[in-house]
Design a protein around this motif. Structure first.
Motif, PDB file in Angstrom:
ATOM      1  N   PRO A  92      -3.240  -2.784  13.427  1.00 11.05           N
ATOM      2  CA  PRO A  92      -3.019  -3.335  12.095  1.00 11.05           C
ATOM      3  C   PRO A  92      -1.572  -3.802  11.955  1.00 11.05           C
ATOM      4  O   PRO A  92      -0.662  -3.188  12.499  1.00 11.05           O
ATOM      5  N   ASN A  93      -1.385  -4.891  11.218  1.00  9.14           N
ATOM      6  CA  ASN A  93      -0.040  -5.458  11.135  1.00  9.14           C
ATOM      7  C   ASN A  93       0.459  -5.668   9.713  1.00  9.14           C
ATOM      8  O   ASN A  93       1.583  -6.094   9.516  1.00  9.14           O
ATOM      9  N   ASP A  94      -0.362  -5.417   8.708  1.00 11.17           N
ATOM     10  CA  ASP A  94       0.028  -5.592   7.314  1.00 11.17           C
ATOM     11  C   ASP A  94       0.644  -6.974   7.088  1.00 11.17           C
ATOM     12  O   ASP A  94       1.604  -7.127   6.359  1.00 11.17           O
ATOM     13  N   ASP A 150      -6.874  -5.438   9.854  1.00 12.81           N
ATOM     14  CA  ASP A 150      -6.535  -5.051   8.492  1.00 12.81           C
ATOM     15  C   ASP A 150      -6.462  -6.309   7.634  1.00 12.81           C
ATOM     16  O   ASP A 150      -6.043  -7.360   8.086  1.00 12.81           O
ATOM     17  N   ASN A 151      -6.950  -6.197   6.401  1.00 10.18           N
ATOM     18  CA  ASN A 151      -7.013  -7.349   5.507  1.00 10.18           C
ATOM     19  C   ASN A 151      -6.705  -6.885   4.090  1.00 10.18           C
ATOM     20  O   ASN A 151      -6.646  -5.697   3.825  1.00 10.18           O
ATOM     21  N   THR A 152      -6.555  -7.843   3.174  1.00 13.03           N
ATOM     22  CA  THR A 152      -6.150  -7.532   1.799  1.00 13.03           C
ATOM     23  C   THR A 152      -7.248  -6.923   0.935  1.00 13.03           C
ATOM     24  O   THR A 152      -6.973  -6.321  -0.072  1.00 13.03           O
ATOM     25  N   GLY A 153      -8.480  -7.144   1.285  1.00 14.63           N
ATOM     26  CA  GLY A 153      -9.576  -6.668   0.437  1.00 14.63           C
ATOM     27  C   GLY A 153      -9.971  -7.696  -0.612  1.00 14.63           C
ATOM     28  O   GLY A 153     -10.841  -7.443  -1.419  1.00 14.63           O
ATOM     29  N   ASN A 154      -9.321  -8.851  -0.591  1.00 14.90           N
ATOM     30  CA  ASN A 154      -9.617  -9.889  -1.572  1.00 14.90           C
ATOM     31  C   ASN A 154     -10.511 -10.983  -1.014  1.00 14.90           C
ATOM     32  O   ASN A 154     -10.679 -12.019  -1.637  1.00 14.90           O
TER      33      ASN A 154
END
Length: 89
Positions: free
Chosen positions: A63-65, A83-87
């Motif tokens: 994951p890299n934020d 990893d993703n924003t969830g949007n």
């Protein structure tokens, strides 16, 4: 084996029950029998590693934020995690 089974069922990217929204870089399961269990600490480039031999399957450099706020894990169609924003719609 769970990761392989889910990969075989999906046709698109899907969310998995993992997040670091509570503490940045501290990835924990958010559902199921492992709910609350930390399985990975860190981000790519910072020496991240699984906790206590836990399973993880992050895609290269994840994951890299990226751009900040990527607090939710998704499984890509290749079975690797991002990893993703969830949007995402």
């Amino acid at each position: 084996s769970e990761n392989t089974q889910v990969r075989g069922l999906i046709g698109n990217t899907v969310w998995i029950a993992a997040s670091d929204v509570a503490v940045e870089g501290e990835w924990r399961w958010t559902a199921g029998p492992e709910k609350g269990q930390v399985f990975y600490i860190g981000m790519s480039g910072t020496g991240g590693a699984p906790v206590g031999g836990a399973y993880e399957n992050w895609n290269g450099a994840e994951p890299n934020d990226y751009g900040t706020g990527e607090d939710y894990a998704e499984m890509l169609t290749n079975g690797r995690w991002n990893d993703n924003t969830g949007n995402r719609r």
